[in-house]
Design a protein around this motif. Structure first.
Motif, PDB file in Angstrom:
ATOM      1  N   LEU A 175       0.984  12.382  -9.416  1.00 26.84           N
ATOM      2  CA  LEU A 175       0.309  13.648  -9.164  1.00 26.84           C
ATOM      3  C   LEU A 175       1.270  14.821  -9.025  1.00 26.84           C
ATOM      4  O   LEU A 175       0.848  15.970  -9.121  1.00 26.84           O
ATOM      5  N   ALA A 176       2.543  14.538  -8.796  1.00 24.77           N
ATOM      6  CA  ALA A 176       3.522  15.622  -8.700  1.00 24.77           C
ATOM      7  C   ALA A 176       3.602  16.388 -10.020  1.00 24.77           C
ATOM      8  O   ALA A 176       3.810  17.597 -10.036  1.00 24.77           O
ATOM      9  N   ASP A 177       3.437  15.687 -11.141  1.00 20.37           N
ATOM     10  CA  ASP A 177       3.406  16.323 -12.455  1.00 20.37           C
ATOM     11  C   ASP A 177       2.454  15.525 -13.344  1.00 20.37           C
ATOM     12  O   ASP A 177       2.885  14.750 -14.196  1.00 20.37           O
TER      13      ASP A 177
ATOM     14  N   ALA B 100       2.868   5.868  -2.941  1.00 18.73           N
ATOM     15  CA  ALA B 100       4.046   6.608  -3.395  1.00 18.73           C
ATOM     16  C   ALA B 100       4.008   6.786  -4.913  1.00 18.73           C
ATOM     17  O   ALA B 100       4.333   7.863  -5.428  1.00 18.73           O
ATOM     18  N   VAL B 101       3.595   5.748  -5.641  1.00 16.98           N
ATOM     19  CA  VAL B 101       3.457   5.851  -7.099  1.00 16.98           C
ATOM     20  C   VAL B 101       2.406   6.894  -7.439  1.00 16.98           C
ATOM     21  O   VAL B 101       2.615   7.755  -8.305  1.00 16.98           O
TER      22      VAL B 101
ATOM     23  N   ILE C  32       9.614   5.253 -12.713  1.00 16.32           N
ATOM     24  CA  ILE C  32       9.086   5.051 -11.363  1.00 16.32           C
ATOM     25  C   ILE C  32       9.641   3.754 -10.787  1.00 16.32           C
ATOM     26  O   ILE C  32      10.033   3.699  -9.617  1.00 16.32           O
ATOM     27  N   SER C  33       9.698   2.730 -11.612  1.00 15.63           N
ATOM     28  CA  SER C  33      10.233   1.437 -11.185  1.00 15.63           C
ATOM     29  C   SER C  33      11.675   1.568 -10.709  1.00 15.63           C
ATOM     30  O   SER C  33      12.048   1.026  -9.659  1.00 15.63           O
TER      31      SER C  33
ATOM     32  N   GLN D  97       0.825  -1.201   0.000  1.00 14.44           N
ATOM     33  CA  GLN D  97       0.000   0.000   0.000  1.00 14.44           C
ATOM     34  C   GLN D  97       0.864   1.258   0.000  1.00 14.44           C
ATOM     35  O   GLN D  97       0.566   2.220  -0.703  1.00 14.44           O
ATOM     36  N   ARG D  98       1.929   1.252   0.778  1.00 14.84           N
ATOM     37  CA  ARG D  98       2.825   2.412   0.802  1.00 14.84           C
ATOM     38  C   ARG D  98       3.422   2.653  -0.586  1.00 14.84           C
ATOM     39  O   ARG D  98       3.518   3.790  -1.036  1.00 14.84           O
TER      40      ARG D  98
END
Length: 194
Positions: free
Chosen positions: A96-98, A90-91, A108-109, A85-86
Motif C-alpha cells: 500500500l505504500a506504493d 507488514a507485507v 519484499i522477501s 500476522q505481523r
C-alpha cells in the motif's frame, strides 16, 4: 495526523469490561504516553476519509471518533498477533505504500528476510489470497470508491491505480463488481438524482 484520546474517554468508548487485551489494558491504565501508528497507508486513508466526509457538526465529531477507533483497533490487534500476522500486515503495508508500482515479492522477501513461498503462505493465511491478488482487489475497491465519488474520469482512475489500458481496467472492474465502471458511474449518478 495527531489524534488525542484520554484514557478516561477510551474507557467510556470501550464500556465497563476489564479484559480488553494486554495492549489496551496498558493504554487504559495510562501506560503509554502515546501510540504511533506505523501503518502509514492506513493513516493516509483515514486522513483522506476525514477530509472527504460530508458530515458536519456533531455527526463529523462522531465520524472522526470512529476513525480514531479504527486506527486504535488496527494498532492494538497487530501488537497482540503472532509473527505470521505481523509479517502479513507488514507485507500489506509495503504494497500500500506504493500500490501503483509495488515492490515484487522477491524484493519484499529480501526486505523481510522470509522466503517468497513462506511469505505468500503467511499472507494467504491472514487475508485469504496471495499478496498480489489482495492488491488487485484493493485497487478495484479503491476504483469503485473513486467512481462513486464521481469527480474523476474512468481513464484517470484506471491510470492512477496502475492500469496501463482502460479496457483492461474495465474488464477487471466488471469481473469484480458485475458491471462496467462507466455503467456503475451512471447508476450512481441516477441514485443521487433520485
Amino acid at each position: 495526523m495527531v489524534a488525542r484520546v484520554s484514557s478516561a474517554r477510551l474507557r467510556i468508548m470501550l464500556g465497563h469490561g476489564n479484559d480488553h487485551g494486554s495492549s489496551l489494558n496498558q493504554l487504559l491504565r495510562g501506560g503509554y504516553g502515546q501510540i504511533e501508528i506505523a501503518n502509514s497507508a492506513l493513516v493516509r486513508r483515514v486522513a483522506e476519509d476525514i477530509a472527504r466526509t460530508p458530515y458536519r457538526g456533531a455527526a463529523f465529531n462522531l465520524y472522526v471518533q470512529s476513525k480514531v477507533i479504527e486506527l486504535l483497533v488496527n494498532e492494538v490487534s497487530i501488537s497482540e498477533e503472532g509473527d505470521d500476522q505481523r509479517i502479513a500486515y507488514a507485507v500489506r503495508d509495503m504494497l500500500l505504500a506504493d500500490p501503483v508500482s509495488p515492490p515484487s515479492m522477491a524484493e519484499i522477501s529480501r526486505m523481510m528476510g522470509v522466503p517468497p513461498r513462506k511469505l505468500n503462505a503467511q499472507f494467504r493465511a491472514i487475508f485469504g489470497m496471495t499478496a498480489f491478488e489482495w492488491l488487485v482487489d484493493w485497487r478495484l475497491i479503491r476504483a469503485r470508491d473513486l467512481v462513486m465519488d464521481g469527480g474523476v474520469t474512468i481513464k484517470d482512475i484506471a491510470f492512477s491505480l496502475g492500469y496501463s489500458h482502460v479496457p483492461t481496467f474495465s474488464a477487471a472492474f466488471t469481473r469484480r463488481f458485475g458491471v462496467a465502471p462507466s455503467r456503475f458511474k451512471a447508476m450512481r449518478a441516477q441514485e443521487q438524482l433520485s
